[in-house]
Design a protein around this motif. Structure first.
Motif, short mmCIF file in Angstrom:
data_model
loop_
_atom_site.label_atom_id
_atom_site.label_comp_id
_atom_site.label_asym_id
_atom_site.label_seq_id
_atom_site.Cartn_x
_atom_site.Cartn_y
_atom_site.Cartn_z
N UNK A 69 -12.36 -5.87 5.09
CA UNK A 69 -11.36 -4.82 4.88
C UNK A 69 -10.44 -5.16 3.71
N UNK A 70 -10.05 -6.43 3.59
CA UNK A 70 -9.19 -6.84 2.48
C UNK A 70 -9.89 -6.67 1.15
N UNK A 71 -11.13 -7.13 1.08
CA UNK A 71 -11.89 -6.99 -0.17
C UNK A 71 -12.12 -5.54 -0.54
N UNK A 72 -12.36 -4.71 0.46
CA UNK A 72 -12.57 -3.28 0.20
C UNK A 72 -11.29 -2.63 -0.32
N UNK A 73 -10.15 -3.00 0.27
CA UNK A 73 -8.87 -2.46 -0.21
C UNK A 73 -8.58 -2.94 -1.62
N UNK A 74 -8.90 -4.20 -1.90
CA UNK A 74 -8.70 -4.75 -3.24
C UNK A 74 -9.55 -4.02 -4.28
N UNK A 75 -10.84 -3.87 -4.03
CA UNK A 75 -11.69 -3.19 -5.01
C UNK A 75 -11.30 -1.73 -5.16
N UNK A 76 -10.89 -1.10 -4.04
CA UNK A 76 -10.46 0.30 -4.09
C UNK A 76 -9.24 0.46 -5.00
N UNK A 114 -4.52 -1.30 10.48
CA UNK A 114 -5.87 -1.44 9.93
C UNK A 114 -6.59 -0.09 9.89
N UNK A 115 -6.34 0.74 10.89
CA UNK A 115 -6.95 2.07 10.87
C UNK A 115 -6.43 2.89 9.68
N UNK A 116 -5.18 2.69 9.32
CA UNK A 116 -4.64 3.41 8.16
C UNK A 116 -5.30 2.92 6.86
N UNK A 117 -5.62 1.63 6.78
CA UNK A 117 -6.31 1.11 5.59
C UNK A 117 -7.72 1.69 5.50
N UNK A 118 -8.39 1.80 6.64
CA UNK A 118 -9.73 2.41 6.65
C UNK A 118 -9.67 3.84 6.14
N UNK A 119 -8.65 4.58 6.57
CA UNK A 119 -8.51 5.96 6.08
C UNK A 119 -8.27 5.98 4.56
N UNK A 120 -7.46 5.04 4.07
CA UNK A 120 -7.18 5.01 2.63
C UNK A 120 -8.42 4.71 1.82
N UNK A 121 -9.20 3.71 2.25
CA UNK A 121 -10.34 3.27 1.45
C UNK A 121 -11.57 4.13 1.66
N UNK A 122 -11.63 4.84 2.79
CA UNK A 122 -12.85 5.57 3.11
C UNK A 122 -14.03 4.62 3.24
N UNK A 123 -13.78 3.45 3.82
CA UNK A 123 -14.76 2.38 3.86
C UNK A 123 -16.07 2.83 4.48
N UNK A 124 -17.15 2.63 3.72
CA UNK A 124 -18.51 2.86 4.22
C UNK A 124 -19.14 1.49 4.38
N UNK A 125 -19.43 1.09 5.60
CA UNK A 125 -19.92 -0.26 5.83
C UNK A 125 -21.26 -0.48 5.17
N UNK A 126 -21.40 -1.70 4.62
CA UNK A 126 -22.61 -2.03 3.86
C UNK A 126 -22.45 -1.81 2.38
N UNK A 127 -21.30 -1.25 1.98
CA UNK A 127 -21.02 -1.06 0.56
C UNK A 127 -19.68 -1.68 0.25
N UNK A 128 -19.47 -2.01 -1.03
CA UNK A 128 -18.21 -2.62 -1.43
C UNK A 128 -17.16 -1.60 -1.73
N UNK A 180 -9.60 -5.29 12.70
CA UNK A 180 -10.39 -4.62 11.66
C UNK A 180 -11.75 -4.16 12.15
N UNK A 181 -12.42 -4.95 13.00
CA UNK A 181 -13.72 -4.51 13.51
C UNK A 181 -13.60 -3.20 14.30
N UNK A 182 -12.67 -3.09 15.24
CA UNK A 182 -12.52 -1.81 15.93
C UNK A 182 -12.13 -0.66 15.00
N UNK A 183 -11.39 -0.99 13.93
CA UNK A 183 -10.97 0.06 13.00
C UNK A 183 -12.13 0.54 12.13
N UNK A 184 -12.99 -0.39 11.72
CA UNK A 184 -14.07 -0.03 10.79
C UNK A 184 -15.39 0.28 11.49
N UNK A 185 -15.54 -0.18 12.73
CA UNK A 185 -16.79 0.00 13.46
C UNK A 185 -16.53 0.63 14.83
N UNK A 186 -15.86 1.76 14.88
CA UNK A 186 -15.49 2.33 16.18
C UNK A 186 -16.68 2.71 17.05
#
Length: 326
Positions: free
Chosen positions: A166-173, A312-326, A98-104
């Motif tokens: 990543x799990x919490x972000x997918x859950x809230x999304x 995990x990279x596919x989950x990042x694409x789905x959530x559009x995760x912006x680090x530092x935000x929920x 997840x770190x490499x996926x969310x913090x490339x």
């Protein structure tokens, strides 16, 4: 990098012979990228206790906790060590997935190419948990309260970019609400925050959370596997609760720096497999919330790491995760 590799080459030429004779003739450092007491630390300690005698009568394996950044500090440290078999790591889904996926742009290693892959240790689901004092008794309660509140609920995980994040972000999304994310330096720190009700909920590894669930300081609302877990048979899956296809599981791999000679890798894999075949170790891991892995090879471990990174990279694409935000 290339210059260091070339300079080290003469020393490496003798390592295969060493692997078959005196290895290990000094303690082996086993890096864990989390605080003592977390799920990865627990799994590592259970493994090395049994792995040492399978490796050699004189073998000593020592845990080296290097916590921070969802395990990435420890993982990066490992990449800088000599590939002689005396530095290993029990890595996590956070540091290697997840770190490499969310913090490339932040993670300074390739989780597949920069490591020697040795074995899969085990894994397990995440839990959506609330403090034991929380009024919420179900995911529906939590989601309804989050949507009705004028302020976003606080939620925690054991490191920005880690599997809990990543799990919490997918859950809230997928639940359709925004939370305010609060990172901690490890699972034990998250669960202490849960005990004090400093946050409203967390996505935490079952192995870390289970003791706190048993003592009532945390309450599980759901598991993130597709089937219920034997330790918590009354806790529903998110799949059951309408989150179709929601599956995020954590895992631990035994790895080392890139370039460990094949004879050493084979010995380490064999020692790990012999350890994981022991009924006592499998029972202790399962009781701690870590589902022991089926037999793995260095090749299958590498393939697994690559496939999980892609997921995990596919989950990042789905959530559009912006680090530092929920």
């Amino acid at each position: 990098m290339h210059r260091r590799t070339l300079l080290a080459a003469p020393a490496l030429l003798s390592l295969p012979a060493q692997a078959q004779t005196g290895y290990p003739d000094r303690p082996i450092n086993v890096v864990v990228g989390f605080l003592a007491g977390g799920s990865t630390d627990l799994a590592a300690r259970l493994l090395i206790d049994r792995m040492a005698p399978h490796l050699a009568p004189q073998a000593r394996l020592i845990i080296d906790n290097r916590a921070g950044a969802g395990g990435s500090i420890g993982a990066e440290y490992v990449t800088r060590q000599a590939p002689d078999g005396y530095t290993l790591a029990v890595q996590s889904a956070s540091s290697q997935g997840t770190n490499p996926a969310t913090l490339p742009d932040t993670v300074r290693y390739d989780p597949v190419e920069d490591f020697t892959h040795i074995a899969i240790l085990g894994g397990g689901p995440m839990l959506i948990i609330v403090p034991g004092s929380s009024p919420h008794r179900s995911v529906a309660d939590l989601v309804a309260a989050a949507k009705a509140s004028a302020t976003p609920p606080l939620w925690a995980s054991s490191g920005t970019g880690g599997i809990g994040h990543l799990t919490g972000s997918l859950f809230t999304h997928r639940a359709g609400f925004r939370g305010e994310y609060v990172p901690y330096r490890g699972g034990s720190a998250v669960l202490e925050a849960m005990r004090k009700a400093e946050v409203d909920f967390s996505a935490e590894v079952l192995a870390s959370a289970y003791p706190h669930v048993r003592d009532g300081t945390s309450r599980p609302l759901a598991v993130t596997s597709l089937v219920r877990h034997p330790l918590l048979p009354d806790v529903p899956t998110l799949q059951e609760l309408g989150f179709n296809g929601f599956e995020v599981v954590t895992w631990n791999l035994v790895q080392g720096p890139k370039g460990i000679p094949a004879p050493i890798v084979a010995r380490l894999n064999r020692a790990a497999m012999e350890s994981l075949a022991e009924p006592t170790l499998r029972r202790r891991l399962a009781e701690a919330g870590v589902d022991p892995a089926e037999p793995s090879t260095p090749e299958s471990t590498r393939a697994f790491a690559a496939s999980e990174l892609a997921k995990f990279r596919s989950i990042v694409r789905e959530t559009g995760l912006v680090l530092g935000r929920g």
